[in-house]
Design an enzyme around this catalytic site. Structure first.
Site, mmCIF file in Angstrom:
data_model
loop_
_atom_site.group_PDB
_atom_site.id
_atom_site.type_symbol
_atom_site.label_atom_id
_atom_site.label_comp_id
_atom_site.label_asym_id
_atom_site.label_seq_id
_atom_site.Cartn_x
_atom_site.Cartn_y
_atom_site.Cartn_z
ATOM 1 N N SER A 104 1.079 -1.635 -5.232
ATOM 2 C CA SER A 104 1.937 -0.496 -5.556
ATOM 3 C C SER A 104 3.385 -0.740 -5.136
ATOM 4 O O SER A 104 4.022 -1.661 -5.615
ATOM 5 C CB SER A 104 1.358 0.763 -4.904
ATOM 6 N N ASP A 243 7.206 2.710 -9.517
ATOM 7 C CA ASP A 243 6.851 1.768 -8.462
ATOM 8 C C ASP A 243 6.161 0.562 -9.083
ATOM 9 O O ASP A 243 6.081 0.444 -10.311
ATOM 10 C CB ASP A 243 5.977 2.443 -7.405
ATOM 11 N N ASP A 245 3.127 -0.521 -9.522
ATOM 12 C CA ASP A 245 1.993 -0.394 -10.444
ATOM 13 C C ASP A 245 2.144 0.790 -11.389
ATOM 14 O O ASP A 245 1.223 1.111 -12.141
ATOM 15 C CB ASP A 245 0.670 -0.312 -9.683
ATOM 16 N N ASP A 247 2.176 4.020 -11.160
ATOM 17 C CA ASP A 247 1.399 5.259 -11.108
ATOM 18 C C ASP A 247 2.223 6.406 -10.536
ATOM 19 O O ASP A 247 1.722 7.510 -10.361
ATOM 20 C CB ASP A 247 0.096 5.080 -10.329
#
EC number: 5.4.2.10
Length: 447
Positions: A104, A243, A245, A247
């Site tokens: 992340s 960010d 990843d 999400d």
């Protein structure tokens, strides 16, 4: 024994804490646990595996895939895609499990592994505990011959399938809106600009050239100054920062003011209530959400339910109550009618859709919530288990709470992914919040 899983899967320094051998064992154990009820003679179980672009991802994906294949699971590798894309594709392909290899917002040397069950749902603690137990006892041998799983590299339609899903979830035209998007040199680097452009927005992407080493490097949602500067430079209507990843999503208005996850939730909650889409007139947030969000929702006749920190706990409450909007101040926003986990790109589309629907600027929309001054201090600690019950900390918390009364609040909690304790204070003024937080942090640091 220390629990392997944190608040968002297994995470650590790649090739030290999170090794290829650990990934192999995790893959094998997770395959045993997550596919045990879905095995038949007609087909092998299937796992969808995606990752962010950091350099250790290829190594860990290979090891993880080998572990799952060794337990008779076919592995469909979808390459570099956002976490929510992997969750969606797990459901779309009818797979038995999904896996994302990403840390992340963490620095490039770190990495992580998080699992989804059938349907693209994050795992409850009990299932993660079962995976850890199986890791300790799983035999070296497994299926042979036709029973061994296959590894299918790079599903060609994965990205396009996810983009079609986003377009269907937020069909409103965004023509006339100019947006800067900071992709963090991460998993959003291709998908997010394509999704926003397909919806009609004029897109100015930055930090969208990952090279395996530059993910989250002075960019993305943890370095919001980058998108602030770009919005002002280009005269854009807003900026969005993802960010590693993708999400999560934070926003910046045309004047460079940050619009955080709490404000985004306030905007979307009011929009969804107006359009009859806010199930049971309820919003789900975490204990870290600003007190101003609760006050704004109360004024609008919307109930605010709070959970522990972590979008998995928000998801559990959303699913248990049948609610349609939840999230975190950090920008994890969950829209269960369109996805099973936080989706930064979907959040960006939804935010711009509200701007297009109302004709209002992001600054005006965000003014629906008054943000109470908040100070957060991360304190490194050697033992997270003793902090909250230590007499010195208890006394300091009582002093702070007595001073603030009903005009603010104090929250002390351990990080789920790092050896840190987070001290959060909200107060009528920034100075008061900063002073109380510093006093409490100094007490914690001495433990």
């Amino acid at each position: 024994m220390t629990r392997l899983f944190g608040t968002d899967g297994v995470r650590g320094l790649a090739n030290r804490k999170l090794t290829a051998l650990l990934a192999l064992k995790l893959g094998a154990a997770a395959a045993e646990v997550l596919t045990k009820d879905n095995r038949s003679t007609s087909r092998r179980p299937v796992a969808v595996v995606g990752r962010d672009p950091r350099v250790s991802g290829e190594m860990l994906a290979a090891a993880l895939s080998a572990g799952m294949a060794s337990r008779g699971v076919d592995v469909l590798r979808v390459g570099v895609l956002p976490t929510p894309a992997v969750a969606y594709l797990t459901d779309f392909y009818g797979a038995d499990m999904g896996v994302v290899i990403s840390a992340s917002h963490n620095p490039m040397p770190d990495n992580g592994i998080k699992f989804f069950s059938k349907g693209g749902h994050k795992l409850p603690d009990s299932v993660e505990d079962e995976i850890e137990k199986v890791m300790e006892t799983i035999p070296d041998g497994g299926p042979t011959g036709h029973g061994i799983g296959r590894v299918i590299e790079e599903a060609v339609d994965a990205q396009e399938t996810y983009l079609k899903h986003l377009k269907g979830a937020v069909p409103r035209s965004l023509e006339g809106i100019t947006v800067v998007v900071d992709c963090a040199n991460g998993a959003a680097s291709e998908v997010a600009p394509l999704a926003y452009a397909a919806a009609g927005a004029k897109v100015i992407p930055i930090h969208n050239h990952p090279n395996a080493y530059n993910i989250n490097d002075s960019c993305g949602s943890t370095h919001i100054d980058q998108v602030q500067a770009a919005v002002l430079e280009h005269g854009a209507d807003l900026g969005l920062a993802h960010d590693g990843d993708a999400d999560r999503c934070l926003a910046v208005d045309a004047e460079g003011n940050v619009v955080d996850g709490d404000q985004i939730m306030a905007i979307l909650a009011l929009a969804m209530k107006e359009n009859g889409e806010l199930h049971k007139s309820t919003l789900v947030a975490t204990v870290m959400s600003n007190l101003g969000l609760r006050l704004a929702m109360k004024e609008a006749g919307i109930e605010l339910r709070t959970t522990k920190v972590g979008d998995r706990y928000v998801l559990e409450e959303l699913n248990a109550g049948g609610f349609s909007l939840g999230g975190e101040q950090s920008g994890h926003i969950v829209l269960p009618d369109h996805g099973t986990t936080g989706d930064g790109t979907l959040t960006g589309l939804s935010l711009m859709s509200r701007m297009a629907e109302t004709g209002l600027s992001l600054k005006v929309l965000a003014s629906a919530m008054t943000v109470l001054p908040q100070v957060l201090i991360n304190v490194p600690v050697s033992d997270k288990t003793i902090i909250q019950t230590h007499p010195d900390v208890v006394a300091a918390m009582e002093r702070a709470s007595d001073e603030l009364g009903e005009d603010g609040r104090v929250l002390l909690r351990p990080s789920g992914t790092e050896e840190l304790f987070r001290v959060m204070v909200e107060a009528p003024s920034k100075e008061t919040a900063r002073r109380i937080a510093a006093d409490l942090a100094s007490v914690v640091a001495k433990i």
